[in-house]
Design a protein around this motif. Sequence first.
Motif, PDB file in Angstrom:
ATOM      1  N   ILE A 115      14.648  21.969  -0.032  1.00 20.88           N
ATOM      2  CA  ILE A 115      14.294  23.348   0.461  1.00 20.88           C
ATOM      3  C   ILE A 115      14.744  23.500   1.822  1.00 20.88           C
ATOM      4  O   ILE A 115      14.091  22.497   2.759  1.00 20.88           O
ATOM      5  N   ILE A 116      15.447  24.341   2.253  1.00 17.16           N
ATOM      6  CA  ILE A 116      15.941  24.725   3.670  1.00 17.16           C
ATOM      7  C   ILE A 116      15.788  26.239   3.821  1.00 17.16           C
ATOM      8  O   ILE A 116      16.387  26.978   3.105  1.00 17.16           O
ATOM      9  N   ASP A 117      14.875  26.607   4.642  1.00 12.16           N
ATOM     10  CA  ASP A 117      14.603  28.195   4.956  1.00 12.16           C
ATOM     11  C   ASP A 117      14.328  28.920   3.791  1.00 12.16           C
ATOM     12  O   ASP A 117      14.762  29.854   3.432  1.00 12.16           O
ATOM     13  N   GLY A 118      13.399  28.135   2.725  1.00 12.44           N
ATOM     14  CA  GLY A 118      12.997  28.920   1.726  1.00 12.44           C
ATOM     15  C   GLY A 118      13.963  28.648   0.714  1.00 12.44           C
ATOM     16  O   GLY A 118      13.568  29.422  -0.469  1.00 12.44           O
ATOM     17  N   THR A 119      15.050  28.190   0.648  1.00 11.37           N
ATOM     18  CA  THR A 119      16.172  28.253  -0.523  1.00 11.37           C
ATOM     19  C   THR A 119      16.169  27.022  -0.826  1.00 11.37           C
ATOM     20  O   THR A 119      16.585  25.863  -0.060  1.00 11.37           O
ATOM     21  N   PRO A 120      16.166  26.652  -2.233  1.00 14.09           N
ATOM     22  CA  PRO A 120      16.363  25.611  -2.772  1.00 14.09           C
ATOM     23  C   PRO A 120      17.822  25.098  -2.758  1.00 14.09           C
ATOM     24  O   PRO A 120      18.857  25.851  -3.104  1.00 14.09           O
ATOM     25  N   ILE A 121      18.127  24.009  -1.977  1.00 12.11           N
ATOM     26  CA  ILE A 121      19.465  23.459  -1.854  1.00 12.11           C
ATOM     27  C   ILE A 121      20.100  22.317  -2.742  1.00 12.11           C
ATOM     28  O   ILE A 121      21.190  22.357  -3.339  1.00 12.11           O
ATOM     29  N   ALA A 122      19.366  21.622  -3.131  1.00 13.29           N
ATOM     30  CA  ALA A 122      19.431  20.501  -4.025  1.00 13.29           C
ATOM     31  C   ALA A 122      18.237  19.823  -4.797  1.00 13.29           C
ATOM     32  O   ALA A 122      17.262  19.998  -4.595  1.00 13.29           O
ATOM     33  N   THR A 123      18.803  19.157  -5.848  1.00 16.43           N
ATOM     34  CA  THR A 123      17.765  18.350  -6.473  1.00 16.43           C
ATOM     35  C   THR A 123      18.041  16.859  -6.218  1.00 16.43           C
ATOM     36  O   THR A 123      19.270  16.282  -6.303  1.00 16.43           O
ATOM     37  N   ILE A 124      16.890  16.031  -5.505  1.00 19.61           N
ATOM     38  CA  ILE A 124      17.115  14.893  -5.409  1.00 19.61           C
ATOM     39  C   ILE A 124      16.388  14.151  -6.462  1.00 19.61           C
ATOM     40  O   ILE A 124      15.075  14.357  -6.597  1.00 19.61           O
TER      41      ILE A 124
END
Length: 352
Positions: A115-124
């Motif tokens: 999560i970056i700035d409250g937004t999910p970016i990727a699944t790790i």
Amino acid sequence: MKRHSKIQLSFYKGLGQTFLVLIAISSFFLGLLWIGLNYYESTTPNGALIHYVDQLEQKQYDAIYEESKKVYAQYNEKDTYTEYLESFYGNLDLSKATFEKQNYTSTEFQYYDMIIDGTPIATIEIKKDADKNKWNARTLTKVHSYKIDSPTTDLQMVVNDNLIGSDRIVARDTPSVAYSNLKNQEDAPLVTQYFIDNLIGDPIIDVQNNEYILVKDAILDQYYAGPVIDAETLSEYEALIEKVATTYCMYITEDETFNNLRKLLYTKTEFYDAIRSFNNAYFSTHDSIEFKNMNVFDVVEIGEDGFIGSVSFDYIVYVGERSQTYSSTYQLTFLKVNGKWLLSNLAIAEAK
């Protein structure tokens, strides 16, 4: 006085040496402690995530690729994979990255949302390497995943020149995906099923055994492997494919009855229900029809009681001196029922 000074000097000298020794010993043990803590962190999920983000921030994409091959089944080519990471992460401020653990977990895998700035970016995804007691991280691309139905567990297949291992087998003696529309799955041919995930772009999947072929499903991210078909049997399959495809088209244009089409269909399928309720009265009145440029391709057997094949052709409808050409391509799936081949499914495919 001088003697006292010498004693005092000797004392401080000894004290200094002792201090240096203590510092050396302390440094040694602190170094061991740091190594131990560093190793411990590398054995934790959090440590794997931190290490992965550090590599991404430093754009160490080649190192990420090489490390992934040690733990994961890496079927992407190096350039494709590293270019993907660069395009995905290159402009992100990864110093702001936080992680939220997903509910699903196992002893071998864990999943986190980056999560970056409250937004999910990727699944790790992190995977436990039991031999080294270490967690390793990778990005789930969510681009492509494929299943391969095979008649054997010994089939040698490659994805982008990378050999598919037996660890990619997800099911044995399971109904083939090609027959998922059967109302009774016990009627479906049984196969060994492989699963290939985390692929970037359309992969090149091939069979290394010369006595086998591989065919892509018309709709699904799915492949079917089967033995090379002898010429006589292939000729029989091709004739049946042409007959069923043309009968189906003529039924659609009201040039054939459902009763005649029905004789070619397996009735215990969702496809049969759809065709039975199909209203074909919309087609315009015409004088005659003609089939041209018939081409049968990608025929593959699925077990002993199934096969798939595709056909392309031009269907020409005449009204007086005028004509209309309909170019069609279908993939047909057949099931042997009581010794007779019947159509279990038909899907629109791409011409070849």
